[in-house]
Design a protein around this motif. Structure first.
Motif, PDB file in Angstrom:
ATOM      1  N   VAL A 156     -68.248 -36.939  38.074  1.00  0.00           N
ATOM      2  CA  VAL A 156     -67.503 -37.811  37.170  1.00  0.00           C
ATOM      3  C   VAL A 156     -66.604 -36.923  36.309  1.00  0.00           C
ATOM      4  O   VAL A 156     -67.076 -36.062  35.580  1.00  0.00           O
ATOM      5  CB  VAL A 156     -68.465 -38.650  36.303  1.00  0.00           C
ATOM      6  N   LYS A 157     -65.297 -37.166  36.444  1.00  0.00           N
ATOM      7  CA  LYS A 157     -64.341 -36.279  35.775  1.00  0.00           C
ATOM      8  C   LYS A 157     -64.203 -36.628  34.289  1.00  0.00           C
ATOM      9  O   LYS A 157     -64.118 -35.749  33.445  1.00  0.00           O
ATOM     10  CB  LYS A 157     -62.991 -36.420  36.478  1.00  0.00           C
ATOM     11  N   TYR A 158     -64.138 -37.925  34.020  1.00  0.00           N
ATOM     12  CA  TYR A 158     -63.934 -38.387  32.641  1.00  0.00           C
ATOM     13  C   TYR A 158     -65.100 -39.271  32.212  1.00  0.00           C
ATOM     14  O   TYR A 158     -65.639 -40.019  33.020  1.00  0.00           O
ATOM     15  CB  TYR A 158     -62.692 -39.272  32.534  1.00  0.00           C
ATOM     16  N   TRP A 159     -65.412 -39.244  30.933  1.00  0.00           N
ATOM     17  CA  TRP A 159     -66.398 -40.181  30.381  1.00  0.00           C
ATOM     18  C   TRP A 159     -65.830 -40.960  29.202  1.00  0.00           C
ATOM     19  O   TRP A 159     -65.184 -40.369  28.334  1.00  0.00           O
ATOM     20  CB  TRP A 159     -67.648 -39.432  29.882  1.00  0.00           C
ATOM     21  N   ASP A 160     -66.098 -42.261  29.201  1.00  0.00           N
ATOM     22  CA  ASP A 160     -65.965 -43.026  27.957  1.00  0.00           C
ATOM     23  C   ASP A 160     -67.269 -42.777  27.222  1.00  0.00           C
ATOM     24  O   ASP A 160     -68.301 -43.373  27.565  1.00  0.00           O
ATOM     25  CB  ASP A 160     -65.810 -44.524  28.243  1.00  0.00           C
ATOM     26  N   VAL A 161     -67.237 -41.902  26.254  1.00  0.00           N
ATOM     27  CA  VAL A 161     -68.480 -41.504  25.590  1.00  0.00           C
ATOM     28  C   VAL A 161     -68.894 -42.585  24.590  1.00  0.00           C
ATOM     29  O   VAL A 161     -70.021 -43.055  24.587  1.00  0.00           O
ATOM     30  CB  VAL A 161     -68.310 -40.140  24.893  1.00  0.00           C
ATOM     31  N   VAL A 162     -67.950 -42.981  23.747  1.00  0.00           N
ATOM     32  CA  VAL A 162     -68.245 -44.044  22.779  1.00  0.00           C
ATOM     33  C   VAL A 162     -67.208 -45.141  22.972  1.00  0.00           C
ATOM     34  O   VAL A 162     -66.008 -44.870  23.080  1.00  0.00           O
ATOM     35  CB  VAL A 162     -68.218 -43.517  21.327  1.00  0.00           C
ATOM     36  N   ASN A 163     -67.687 -46.364  23.032  1.00  0.00           N
ATOM     37  CA  ASN A 163     -66.834 -47.525  23.282  1.00  0.00           C
ATOM     38  C   ASN A 163     -66.857 -48.458  22.069  1.00  0.00           C
ATOM     39  O   ASN A 163     -67.935 -48.781  21.552  1.00  0.00           O
ATOM     40  CB  ASN A 163     -67.376 -48.256  24.517  1.00  0.00           C
ATOM     41  N   GLU A 164     -65.680 -48.841  21.576  1.00  0.00           N
ATOM     42  CA  GLU A 164     -65.541 -49.923  20.586  1.00  0.00           C
ATOM     43  C   GLU A 164     -66.343 -49.729  19.294  1.00  0.00           C
ATOM     44  O   GLU A 164     -67.088 -50.611  18.873  1.00  0.00           O
ATOM     45  CB  GLU A 164     -65.912 -51.268  21.247  1.00  0.00           C
ATOM     46  N   ALA A 165     -66.147 -48.600  18.652  1.00  0.00           N
ATOM     47  CA  ALA A 165     -66.905 -48.307  17.431  1.00  0.00           C
ATOM     48  C   ALA A 165     -66.225 -48.789  16.148  1.00  0.00           C
ATOM     49  O   ALA A 165     -66.780 -48.650  15.060  1.00  0.00           O
ATOM     50  CB  ALA A 165     -67.163 -46.806  17.334  1.00  0.00           C
ATOM     51  N   PHE A 166     -65.004 -49.355  16.278  1.00  0.00           N
ATOM     52  CA  PHE A 166     -64.270 -49.738  15.072  1.00  0.00           C
ATOM     53  C   PHE A 166     -64.002 -51.241  14.993  1.00  0.00           C
ATOM     54  O   PHE A 166     -63.890 -51.918  16.013  1.00  0.00           O
ATOM     55  CB  PHE A 166     -62.933 -48.983  14.995  1.00  0.00           C
ATOM     56  N   GLY A 171     -62.466 -50.101   9.804  1.00  0.00           N
ATOM     57  CA  GLY A 171     -63.781 -49.587   9.402  1.00  0.00           C
ATOM     58  C   GLY A 171     -64.714 -49.478  10.608  1.00  0.00           C
ATOM     59  O   GLY A 171     -64.385 -49.929  11.704  1.00  0.00           O
ATOM     60  N   PHE A 172     -65.879 -48.912  10.379  1.00  0.00           N
ATOM     61  CA  PHE A 172     -66.829 -48.764  11.477  1.00  0.00           C
ATOM     62  C   PHE A 172     -67.491 -50.100  11.793  1.00  0.00           C
ATOM     63  O   PHE A 172     -67.883 -50.837  10.889  1.00  0.00           O
ATOM     64  CB  PHE A 172     -67.914 -47.746  11.119  1.00  0.00           C
ATOM     65  N   ARG A 173     -67.636 -50.373  13.068  1.00  0.00           N
ATOM     66  CA  ARG A 173     -68.355 -51.561  13.495  1.00  0.00           C
ATOM     67  C   ARG A 173     -69.849 -51.336  13.244  1.00  0.00           C
ATOM     68  O   ARG A 173     -70.371 -50.250  13.521  1.00  0.00           O
ATOM     69  CB  ARG A 173     -68.102 -51.772  14.988  1.00  0.00           C
ATOM     70  N   GLU A 174     -70.499 -52.362  12.721  1.00  0.00           N
ATOM     71  CA  GLU A 174     -71.926 -52.207  12.419  1.00  0.00           C
ATOM     72  C   GLU A 174     -72.754 -52.490  13.657  1.00  0.00           C
ATOM     73  O   GLU A 174     -73.118 -53.622  13.927  1.00  0.00           O
ATOM     74  CB  GLU A 174     -72.308 -53.103  11.246  1.00  0.00           C
ATOM     75  N   THR A 175     -72.999 -51.464  14.432  1.00  0.00           N
ATOM     76  CA  THR A 175     -73.750 -51.602  15.675  1.00  0.00           C
ATOM     77  C   THR A 175     -75.162 -51.079  15.457  1.00  0.00           C
ATOM     78  O   THR A 175     -75.471 -50.521  14.402  1.00  0.00           O
ATOM     79  CB  THR A 175     -73.099 -50.762  16.777  1.00  0.00           C
ATOM     80  N   LEU A 176     -75.987 -51.215  16.472  1.00  0.00           N
ATOM     81  CA  LEU A 176     -77.346 -50.693  16.320  1.00  0.00           C
ATOM     82  C   LEU A 176     -77.305 -49.190  16.088  1.00  0.00           C
ATOM     83  O   LEU A 176     -78.135 -48.640  15.361  1.00  0.00           O
ATOM     84  CB  LEU A 176     -78.210 -51.064  17.533  1.00  0.00           C
ATOM     85  N   TRP A 177     -76.320 -48.531  16.663  1.00  0.00           N
ATOM     86  CA  TRP A 177     -76.185 -47.079  16.492  1.00  0.00           C
ATOM     87  C   TRP A 177     -75.739 -46.741  15.073  1.00  0.00           C
ATOM     88  O   TRP A 177     -76.292 -45.869  14.418  1.00  0.00           O
ATOM     89  CB  TRP A 177     -75.165 -46.516  17.491  1.00  0.00           C
ATOM     90  N   TYR A 178     -74.714 -47.454  14.633  1.00  0.00           N
ATOM     91  CA  TYR A 178     -74.160 -47.167  13.309  1.00  0.00           C
ATOM     92  C   TYR A 178     -75.177 -47.476  12.218  1.00  0.00           C
ATOM     93  O   TYR A 178     -75.355 -46.702  11.271  1.00  0.00           O
ATOM     94  CB  TYR A 178     -72.879 -47.986  13.090  1.00  0.00           C
ATOM     95  N   ASN A 179     -75.851 -48.607  12.373  1.00  0.00           N
ATOM     96  CA  ASN A 179     -76.774 -49.017  11.318  1.00  0.00           C
ATOM     97  C   ASN A 179     -77.907 -48.016  11.120  1.00  0.00           C
ATOM     98  O   ASN A 179     -78.377 -47.824  10.001  1.00  0.00           O
ATOM     99  CB  ASN A 179     -77.319 -50.415  11.602  1.00  0.00           C
TER     100      ASN A 179
END
Ligand code: XIL
Length: 745
Positions: A156-166, A171-179
């Protein structure tokens, strides 16, 4: 990035590659229906990959498989690398589906972009429902990313490491990761991925971030911060799930690509689809094609964009109808695998690119953006305090209580100017008023001497009022508002803080501001003036006739589609033909101001004592008539270049061509190649102008033409002091830009 350098590079690239790759293309393309080169072979010549996204089940469809192999050089697994698929139970990884996709891609010389390691949806329920401590979740994040990335190391040459964090507001999206982990989770994710495969090219990916808006600003600021901390991030993907009729600006997208590129980052177009409303016909397919085409032009123009991926291949299979009710048909091929207009448009761009006949260049030069009534500029205030030297002052130019006479004659005994800057999520502004008599005892708040502000965001608007000496507020406004008057009541400073924004750079909001004056102390009297920067009919309080305020940060581009519609100027149908500037028939028409000085970029207002000017136009039969009044004590007409004299200019566009008429004070219009009659006539004292212009065809009521009018004032025989216009702008009407609208009634 310097445009010329860039085009030169692209040019060189094209020439160089065309020669060496030519035989290969011919071979590749004979294969299938027709002799058309495939998208991927053409794109390869400009170092671009064209990709598509799908699932393993689609490979069962032989036609699907065939088209993918023919046309595409890159694959993004549409779903099967997402968390819920690869780690359905904690610690149990299942790569069976994703492996099939990767195998298929590698067999067919396609690169793979892994999608997506960290996201807020399509997570397994064990993860969603678990109660995790910070440490546990960090451990889950690390194990997941490292296991998945290691599994595909070298494949795999490229990765989408983080998707839709804003969020849309930046501002930052309040996801399970962010929270649980705070914004740190983003940085952690990139570091884990890099550790697992140091050769993988790592991306942040999001939607609605293609142009210069609050969300894209949030992404930009954050990736910049990550780079400064040494976090391994190599690019930003922008998804581009579009609608065929939504606003989109290539200039704005270009600016965003450029600012990311200045950080050393690539931009990928990762999930392009352009959905149509069910039932929409040919013209929607055409609009769809235009959007695909524009994106391909940008991808070809910018070497920093090396991936153009569509979210699917055929309208037969797309996520759109399930996710957007009433929409469908978003892709390049129809349900029967026939190429659509969009396919042909994209193909043509690539053909031009490979043939060296590609000539597109995004107009990222702000001064070239065409717009009907320029937005007012709010400048960045670095320290967060109002700074008179940093902002642009604009006049209160029109009295909207004057009905048809909207001008502000000196006799009104009120004048003022205003300026707005911004800092983070705050608008910080000032009103300066000249008023010798202040009334604040009226029973009706709006009849007192006061300042009003009107803000429009989408379909919501708010009105704030401050009576001289008092604070102000608006009901239901999502934010904080403060206002403060100087003791003498001549200066008002205000701050509007938006809850909905992290920062305002690049935002355009609907905006208006009004200054009211009452000189009568009876408690039930009425004010005599309510001054606005734009003409109109005093319906700002009903949410209409707004101007726009543009937070003009570095690289920001005002949106292609205005957020608010300002009023147009009106040319009334006159009951008789006016024969001079004194004709009584002028009482029927609207009278407007020439109040914005476009020769001063910091303060567009006119010093009270120097010059005052108003204008009016109307029509009768197929003639346009007009009059201009000026009060000017020094008239200069001796300049060799006529535009430097005291003069009036008209900019007039009916149909294709812009006509510019100029009349120096005391003289007829200069001769131009206008094929009908035209004439200008000044009063002996040079204070009034009457003009008549014959039109090529009769005027239909409701017809609107491109229009502007300017008055130049030279007092020293050297340079002009003022060039006054009825609206703000940058003095480029003569280029056919920044024309306002004149509507015939
Ligand atoms: C979508 C898929 O296309 C659907 O099949 C699935 O049900 C939901 O996800 N942004 C993304 C993609 O990053 O992963 C999404 O894909 C579309 C929006």
């Amino acid at each position: 990035m310097n445009k010329l350098t860039l085009s030169a590079i692209v040019g060189l690239m094209l020439c160089g590659c065309t020669a060496s790759n030519e035989p290969q293309i011919v071979e590749n393309n004979m294969a299938d229906q027709g002799n058309e080169a495939s998208l991927k072979s053409l794109a390869a010549q400009v170092n671009l990959s064209v990709g598509t996204a799908f699932e393993t089940r689609h490979l069962q469809d032989p036609l699907f498989r065939q088209k993918v192999i023919e046309e595409f050089s890159q694959l993004t697994p549409e779903n099967e690398m997402k968390f819920s698929y690869v780690q359905p139970q904690r610690g149990q990884f299942d790569f069976s589906k994703a492996d099939q996709l990767v195998e298929f891609a590698l067999e067919n010389n396609m690169t793979v972009k892994g999608h997506a390691l960290v996201w807020h949806i399509q997570n397994p329920s064990w993860l969603e429902d678990g109660q995790w401590s910070k440490e546990e979740l960090a451990e889950i994040l690390e194990t997941h990313i490292k296991t998945v990335v290691s599994h595909y190391k070298g494949q795999v040459k490229y990765w989408d490491v983080v998707n839709e964090a804003f969020n849309d507001n930046g501002g930052f999206r309040e996801t399970l990761w962010y929270n649980a982990l705070g914004e740190e989770y983003i940085e952690m994710a990139f570091r884990f991925a890099h550790e697992a495969d140091p050769d993988a090219i790592l991306f942040y990916n999001d939607y609605s971030t293609e142009g210069m808006n609050a969300k894209a600003n949030g992404v930009y600021r954050h990736v910049k911060k990550l780079l400064e901390k040494g976090v391994p991030i190599h690019g930003v993907g922008t998804q581009l799930h579009l609608t065929s009729d939504g606003p989109i600006s290539d200039v704005s997208i270009a600016r965003n690509i450029e600012r990311l590129s200045e950080l050393g980052l690539k931009t990928h177009f990762t999930e392009i689809d352009v959905r149509l409303r069910d039932g929409d016909g040919e013209s929607a397919l055409f609009d769809q094609a235009k959007r695909y085409e524009m994106l391909m032009k940008l991808a070809v123009f910018y070497p920093q964009v090396d991936l153009y991926t569509t979210w699917g291949l055929t309208d037969k299979y797309s996520w759109v109808p399930n996710w957007f009710k009433g929409y469908g048909r978003p892709l390049l091929f129809d349900e029967n695998y026939q190429p659509k207009a969009a396919y042909n448009a994209v193909h043509q761009v690539l053909e031009d690119a490979s043939a060296g006949t590609f000539s597109y260049q995004p107009a990222t030069d702000l001064t070239l953006v065409q717009r009907y009534v320029q937005a007012f500029d709010a400048k960045a205030l670095p320290s967060g305090a109002f700074d008179a030297n940093a902002v642009v002052y604009y006049p209160f130019a029109y009295n909207q209580l004057g009905v048809r006479n909207q001008t502000v004659p000196k006799a009104e005994n009120i004048s003022g100017k205003w300026a707005v800057g911004y800092h983070d999520n705050q608008l910080i502004g000032q009103v300066l008023r000249h008023d010798d008599f202040t009334v604040t005892n009226n029973k009706q708040a709006h009849e007192n001497d006061n300042v009003e502000l009107f803000i429009r965001l989408g379909d919501k608007f708010w009105q704030f009022r401050s009576i001289v000496g008092q604070d102000f507020a608006a009901a239901n406004f999502p934010g904080e508002i403060q206002g403060e008057w100087s003791n003498d009541g001549q200066q008002f400073d205000f701050v509007i803080e938006f809850d909905d924004y992290e920062d305002l750079v690049g935002e355009t909001i609907g905006f208006n501001i009004a200054l009211s004056d009452n000189d009568n102390t009876a408690e039930d009297s009425v004010r005599h003036a309510q001054l606005y920067p734009l003409s109109g009919s005093n319906i700002g309080w009903q949410g209409e006739e707004f101007g726009e305020l543009f937070m003009n940060g570095q690289n920001a581009v005002v949106a292609a589609v205005p957020v608010a519609l300002p009023p147009t100027f009106v040319a009334k149908s006159l009951t008789q033909k006016p024969v001079d500037a004194e004709s009584s028939v002028w009482q029927e028409s609207y009278h407007y101001s020439l109040a914005f000085n476009q020769l001063d970029k910091k303060d567009m207002t006119v010093s009270q004592d120097s010059i005052a000017a108003t204008w009016s136009v109307g029509h009768h039969d197929n003639w346009l008539y007009g009059m201009v009044q000026r009060q000017d004590d020094i008239t200069v007409t001796s300049m060799e270049e006529s535009y430097l004299n005291d003069n009036v200019e008209l900019f007039f566009q009916r149909g294709e061509e812009l006509m510019q008429f100029r009349s120096t004070v005391g003289k007829d219009f200069e001769k131009i190649r206008y094929p009908h009659q035209y004439r200008a006539q000044w009063s002996d004292d040079g204070q009034t102008l009457y003009f008549a212009i014959e039109l090529d065809k009769p005027i239909a009521s409701g017809e609107a033409i491109g229009w502007n009018i300017a008055m130049s004032d030279n007092d020293d025989g050297k340079a002009r002091r003022y060039q006054l216009y009825p609206v703000p702008g940058s003095n480029i009407s003569y280029l056919g830009e920044e024309l306002t609208k004149l509507t015939f009634e």
